[in-house]
Design a protein around this motif. Structure first.
Motif, PDB file in Angstrom:
ATOM      1  N   ASP A  14      -6.686   3.660 -14.521  1.00  0.00           N
ATOM      2  CA  ASP A  14      -6.357   3.652 -13.089  1.00  0.00           C
ATOM      3  C   ASP A  14      -4.983   2.995 -12.941  1.00  0.00           C
ATOM      4  OD1 ASP A  14      -6.189   3.385 -10.359  1.00  0.00           O
ATOM      5  OD2 ASP A  14      -7.774   1.871 -10.196  1.00  0.00           O
ATOM      6  N   GLY A  16      -2.657   1.744 -10.692  1.00  0.00           N
ATOM      7  CA  GLY A  16      -2.539   1.358  -9.288  1.00  0.00           C
ATOM      8  C   GLY A  16      -1.141   0.885  -8.945  1.00  0.00           C
ATOM      9  N   LYS A  21      -5.500  -0.633 -14.572  1.00  0.00           N
ATOM     10  CA  LYS A  21      -6.800  -1.007 -15.131  1.00  0.00           C
ATOM     11  C   LYS A  21      -7.195   0.052 -16.146  1.00  0.00           C
ATOM     12  CE  LYS A  21      -7.121  -2.375 -10.531  1.00  0.00           C
ATOM     13  NZ  LYS A  21      -6.378  -1.584  -9.521  1.00  0.00           N
ATOM     14  N   ASP A 210     -10.868   3.442  -0.484  1.00  0.00           N
ATOM     15  CA  ASP A 210     -10.328   2.518  -1.479  1.00  0.00           C
ATOM     16  C   ASP A 210      -9.014   1.968  -0.928  1.00  0.00           C
ATOM     17  OD1 ASP A 210     -10.516   1.580  -4.447  1.00  0.00           O
ATOM     18  OD2 ASP A 210      -8.435   2.207  -4.178  1.00  0.00           O
TER      19      ASP A 210
HETATM   20 MG   LIG Z   1      -6.089   1.535  -6.685  1.00  0.00          MG
END
Ligand SMILES: [Mg+2]
Ligand SMILES: Nc1ncnc2c1ncn2[C@@H]1O[C@H](COP(=O)(O)OP(=O)(O)OP(=O)(O)O)[C@@H](O)[C@H]1O
Length: 408
Positions: A14, A16, A21, A210
């Protein structure tokens, strides 16, 4: 601990706006994933979910993946990757076919999906997902699984999620440079929904949002299928930026103030609570009331929640989300965020943390890991579907059995 079956490992990445992550998990029976490695590293070179600097993003990916590999004691060669950004768009489409042998089989389903997805998509856009909603067999509407049903013709409703081809390519350039193959890209809110929702919520109707540092990504389910998806390009960084400007403090300190002391609802904070605010340019630090900080934060959260509320209303699905809203992402960890969101949305709101996980759960039991763990659940489910349809698993992922170059 029992020996890990490497052929059952999946890696989720992920990327971001504030943190990369990387997670690796072993797919277990009963819809569970056992987390065997986790790596996080501050994202450099990202802005609002998009790649701004290829080299910096590549380095950040390498750091996060290295940490994950060290923990899991194996080396990843390919990943499932989340994607977001304001370029992500959705559309609902319908297709119709004649049923071949008076009874629906997998080939009929493939045909009707193919017809529904055969809409002109501009060359600069990439189709990320084609998600079946329901089928109509002759006059029988709302069929979830038409296999074996008798009929003459069949309709399918589908939800298509697309993204800008160039944006996707930029993500892939970074993973290529980090020597990782991207097996599949998943819209981040869709991934999050795989890790935090219950089947009941999907049936009843629910919106997953999210809220990260750069974007708010959402998907809306009703009657068990996705009806709408969207990205709003503003999130937690906006709040940090406002704290920095208003209190004339460096961005790093503003971030620390926000995470440690802020509250989304000023009425939840006592006027007597004080905090230390570092100044810029060598000036002495100041003391100020926590209530004053909350006074700055509250209108920002209000803006974010109102933007989401407008998106839900514009989708025409507000009445269909009886299970309310599930919030994931780092920005929802703020004290008072859920209470405030319930006030604005006037419906139940809860924080979503990853479900159905075993192993290193302490590392990922956090709403900001919903997307990364959701990628693992997405991978697990895709493989299960392929197996149930007796298709070679290779058709979804390049080399699921050879993802790992062996142990260190
Ligand atoms: Mg994110
Ligand atoms: N306790 C907290 N209270 C408020 N905000 C927090 C807290 N902890 C983290 N955050 C914020 O959460 C954001 C990071 O969350 P997350 O890791 O989900 O974002 P990201 O995935 O990097 O970004 P995006 O998904 O937008 O690309 C940051 O803006 C950070 O300030």
């Amino acid at each position: 601990m029992s020996k890990i079956d490497e052929s059952n490992l999946v890696v989720g990445l992920d990327i971001g706006t504030s943190n990369i992550k990387a997670v690796i998990g072993e797919m277990l029976d009963n819809h569970f994933v056992s987390i065997v490695g986790v790596g996080t590293y501050p994202a450099k070179g990202m802005d609002k979910g998009g790649v701004n600097d290829l080299n910096l993003v590549t380095q950040s990916i390498q750091r996060a993946v290295n940490e994950m590999e060290l923990m899991a004691d194996c080396k990843a060669s390919s990943v499932l990757m989340a994607i977001t950004g304001r370029h992500v768009q959705c559309q609902n489409e319908t297709g119709m076919v004649a049923i071949n042998n008076a009874e629906v089989d997998q080939e009929d389903i493939d045909n009707v999906i193919h017809t529904a997805r055969s809409v002109p998509i501009p060359a600069e856009r990439r189709m990320l997902h084609v998600l079946p909603q329901e089928y109509t067999v002759d006059v029988q509407e709302g069929v979830k699984n038409p296999i074996g049903m008798s009929g003459v013709r069949m309709n399918a409703n589908i939800h298509i999620i697309t993204c800008a081809e160039d944006m996707a390519k930029n993500y892939i350039k970074c993973t290529d440079r980090a020597e990782l193959v991207v097996d599949t890209m998943v819209f981040s809110a869709l991934a999050a929904s795989y890790s935090v929702l219950t089947d009941d919520e999907r049936e009843l109707g629910v919106c997953v949002v999210d809220i990260g540092a750069g974007t708010m990504d959402l998907v809306i389910y009703s009657n068990g299928a996705i009806r709408h998806s969207a990205v709003i390009p503003v999130a937690g960084n906006q709040i940090t930026g406002d704290i920095a400007k208003i209190f004339r403090t460096p961005v790093n300190n503003a971030e620390a103030l926000k995470v440690r002391h802020a509250c989304a609802l000023k009425d939840m904070v006592s006027i007597e609570d004080t905090i230390n605010v570092p100044s810029v340019g060598g000036r002495p630090a100041r003391t100020m009331s926590r209530h004053t900080l909350a006074e700055v934060i509250e209108p920002r959260y209000q803006e974010l929640f109102e933007l989401i509320h407008e998106e839900i209303k514009a989708s025409g699905l507000e009445e269909q989300i009886a299970a309310g809203i599930v919030l994931t992402g780092g920005t929802v960890k703020m004290e008072g965020a859920v209470e405030f969101a319930e006030e604005i949305f006037q419906m139940p709101v809860r924080i979503g943390t990853p479900n159905n996980i075993k192993g290193l759960t302490d590392y990922v039991n956090d709403p900001s890991f919903a997307v990364a763990i959701g990628l693992l659940q997405y991978g697990r489910q895709s493989i299960e579907e392929q197996v149930s349809q007796k298709l070679p698993t290779e058709s979804i992922f390049n080399r699921i059995k050879s993802w790992f170059k062996g142990e260190f």
